[in-house]
Scaffold this active site. Structure first.
Site, PDB file in Angstrom:
ATOM      1  N   ASP A  79      62.940 124.032  -2.777  1.00 56.18           N
ATOM      2  CA  ASP A  79      62.447 122.656  -2.670  1.00 56.18           C
ATOM      3  C   ASP A  79      62.609 122.006  -4.039  1.00 56.18           C
ATOM      4  O   ASP A  79      61.989 122.441  -5.015  1.00 56.18           O
ATOM      5  CB  ASP A  79      60.982 122.648  -2.239  1.00 56.18           C
ATOM      6  CG  ASP A  79      60.540 121.290  -1.705  1.00 56.18           C
ATOM      7  OD1 ASP A  79      61.317 120.326  -1.839  1.00 56.18           O
ATOM      8  OD2 ASP A  79      59.420 121.202  -1.163  1.00 56.18           O
TER       9      ASP A  79
ATOM     10  N   ASP B 103      66.709 117.625  -0.109  1.00 53.23           N
ATOM     11  CA  ASP B 103      66.165 118.379  -1.240  1.00 53.23           C
ATOM     12  C   ASP B 103      65.510 119.693  -0.844  1.00 53.23           C
ATOM     13  O   ASP B 103      64.782 120.279  -1.640  1.00 53.23           O
ATOM     14  CB  ASP B 103      65.144 117.518  -1.987  1.00 53.23           C
ATOM     15  CG  ASP B 103      63.962 117.126  -1.124  1.00 53.23           C
ATOM     16  OD1 ASP B 103      64.095 117.144   0.111  1.00 53.23           O
ATOM     17  OD2 ASP B 103      62.903 116.791  -1.679  1.00 53.23           O
ATOM     18  N   GLU B 104      65.785 120.193   0.357  1.00 52.67           N
ATOM     19  CA  GLU B 104      65.050 121.352   0.835  1.00 52.67           C
ATOM     20  C   GLU B 104      65.930 122.176   1.762  1.00 52.67           C
ATOM     21  O   GLU B 104      66.640 121.623   2.605  1.00 52.67           O
ATOM     22  CB  GLU B 104      63.801 120.863   1.577  1.00 52.67           C
ATOM     23  CG  GLU B 104      62.840 121.926   1.999  1.00 52.67           C
ATOM     24  CD  GLU B 104      61.629 121.331   2.715  1.00 52.67           C
ATOM     25  OE1 GLU B 104      60.773 122.110   3.135  1.00 52.67           O
ATOM     26  OE2 GLU B 104      61.558 120.080   2.867  1.00 52.67           O
TER      27      GLU B 104
END
Length: 471
Positions: free
Chosen positions: A11, A105-106
């Site tokens: 993350d 973003d993950e």
């Protein structure tokens, strides 16, 4: 469940805001909020400095400004964030063929499938190396969780924030989860959490002790059984490499309710164009066109139309959205509009392209037949402007100059002063700070919004020598 912590969850830390701080030296260490800047905008991401004031994602922007009046408020640059995300996902792809992106973003990574880790020591080594590679490649930090399941790996990465790594040994899941709030489990949102609280269950231990039958009674068979397993630490969901998109959509919330029907139609057509651009970028087409309208009283209507086959033709999508709009009562005003395409496929139907061409020809014939009114489809509607009743035949009038718009945070380049970014604009002026990601904080200068030497620019790479973001 695995005997070794070979499922990794990455993350990125405050991703949008961190990317802006990395791109703008003058904002490092200062509160930064990224999101819609209008009175109805919401926060997309807040830097850790802004979070200390209570600002968080999904918060109304007006509330964020009251909590942190001195923060920097910037408009999102999604193409820039996407280019950074692609660099990060490439690094993950080097570790394993099984990478499951959840957002820009993950992502989850199956390290065992990549043959790069088979025990705690090797998994930790991979996680540490990944964090270092991300920093070297993008200039940004990410937090890593390692565990024997996806649920626990995600919890571990949250505990690792910011810029850390947490490894949770398989076999310790129930001890870890027991005292935690029920909200820590996947699928337990505010509504479910409140429902469980009223039933006397506030911790994960409460759920495990209540038993599966009680949770099924409260939440239904599927949700109750799944929640009971997770409360006992069980999560056997695999890392899935391909997550098929179910739909593509775009929407806009307006600062002031729209009342003029022509303006509303123009906005729907503009959204349809953006939706098709995103659809094509993903390599898809779709069969079902969806229109979303949120009215002045917050009531939300959705209308859909299913075509004969999938399409990515902007004319087809625009016309379908327009037909759907005709069936919606916009009396009283509209605060949000959205256009989406679902029923996605990887091909298009040729007959739909022919249908689009017929529509263009018909529109042209209709336009030619109008007595002296040269308006053809969307172009005419867009040219009318807000609240205009069309062009009076024989009286075209002078064309109004269009003021250039400069969004806070967006990149510019000046012929003399070089690269910079917009700090703000208004009253015919735009203020620019001239600096680069690798420079010291730069100087601020103000120009006329129509200064011929000032132009929009592509983002610079965050790491010197890298490819320009978005290139």
């Amino acid at each position: 469940m695995r005997a070794a912590p070979t499922i990794l969850h990455l993350d990125m830390d405050a991703f949008f805001a961190a990317a802006e701080q990395a791109a703008k030296p003058s904002l490092r260490g200062k509160p930064v909020v990224v999101g819609g800047l209008g009175p109805r905008g919401v926060v997309a991401t807040a830097s850790y400095e802004a979070r200390r004031f209570g600002v968080h994602s999904a918060m109304p922007m007006g509330q964020a400004r009251r909590l942190a009046p001195n923060a920097a408020y910037l408009v999102p640059r999604f193409a820039f964030y996407r280019s950074i995300s692609e660099q990060v996902m490439e690094l993950l792809g080097r570790l394993s063929p099984l990478v499951e992106p959840l957002s820009l973003d993950e992502a989850f990574v199956d390290l065992e499938a990549g043959g790069v880790a088979d025990d705690s020591a090797s998994a930790r080594t991979v996680g540490d190396r990944l964090r270092a590679d991300i920093l070297a490649t993008t200039g940004l930090t990410g937090s890593v969780g390692l565990a024997g399941s996806k649920m626990i790996a995600k919890i571990a990465s949250e505990e690792a924030k910011p810029d850390g790594l947490v490894l949770i040994e398989p076999g310790t899941e129930r001890e870890l989860l027991g005292p935690r709030s029920v909200r820590i489990l996947p699928g337990v949102g505010p509504a479910t959490g409140e429902h469980l609280r009223r039933a006397g269950m506030t911790t994960v231990t409460d759920l495990a002790e209540a038993g599966e039958d009680e949770l099924v009674r409260l939440l239904g068979r599927a949700h109750g059984a799944s929640l009971y397993r997770m409360a006992r630490g069980y999560d056997d969901r695999p890392v899935v490499a391909e997550r098929d998109a179910k739909s593509v959509s775009v929407e806009d919330t307006f600062d002031v309710d729209l009342h003029d029907r022509v303006r509303i139609r123009t906005e729907v057509e503009r959204l349809a164009e953006r939706c098709v651009a995103r659809l094509r970028a993903s390599g898809h087409s779709g069969r079902t066109i969806v229109l979303k309208v949120r009215r002045y009283d917050f009531s939300t209507l959705t209308r859909s139309e299913t075509l004969r086959g999938p399409t990515d033709d902007p004319m087809v999508v625009r016309e379908a959205a327009g037909r759907l709009l005709e069936a919606v009562d916009t009396t009283g005003g509209v605060r949000l509009l959205g256009v989406g395409v679902s029923g996605l496929a990887d091909y298009t139907q040729e007959d739909l392209f022919a249908q689009a061409e017929e529509g263009r020809a018909s529109a042209a014939a209709d336009a030619a037949g109008e007595a002296g009114v040269a308006v053809a489809g969307a172009a005419g509607a867009a040219g009318d402007g807000e609240g205009a009743g069309g062009v009076v035949p024989g009286e075209p009038g002078p064309a109004a100059p269009v003021e250039r718009r400069w969004a806070p945070g967006h990149d510019v380049r000046h012929a003399v002063h070089g690269a910079g970014w917009v700090q703000g604009s208004g009253v015919g002026r735009v203020t620019v700070r001239f600096e680069e990601p690798w420079s010291a904080p730069g100087r601020v200068r103000t120009f006329s919004v129509d200064d011929p030497e000032l132009e929009p620019a592509e983002p610079l790479p965050l790491v010197r020598g890298g490819c320009p973001a978005g290139a």
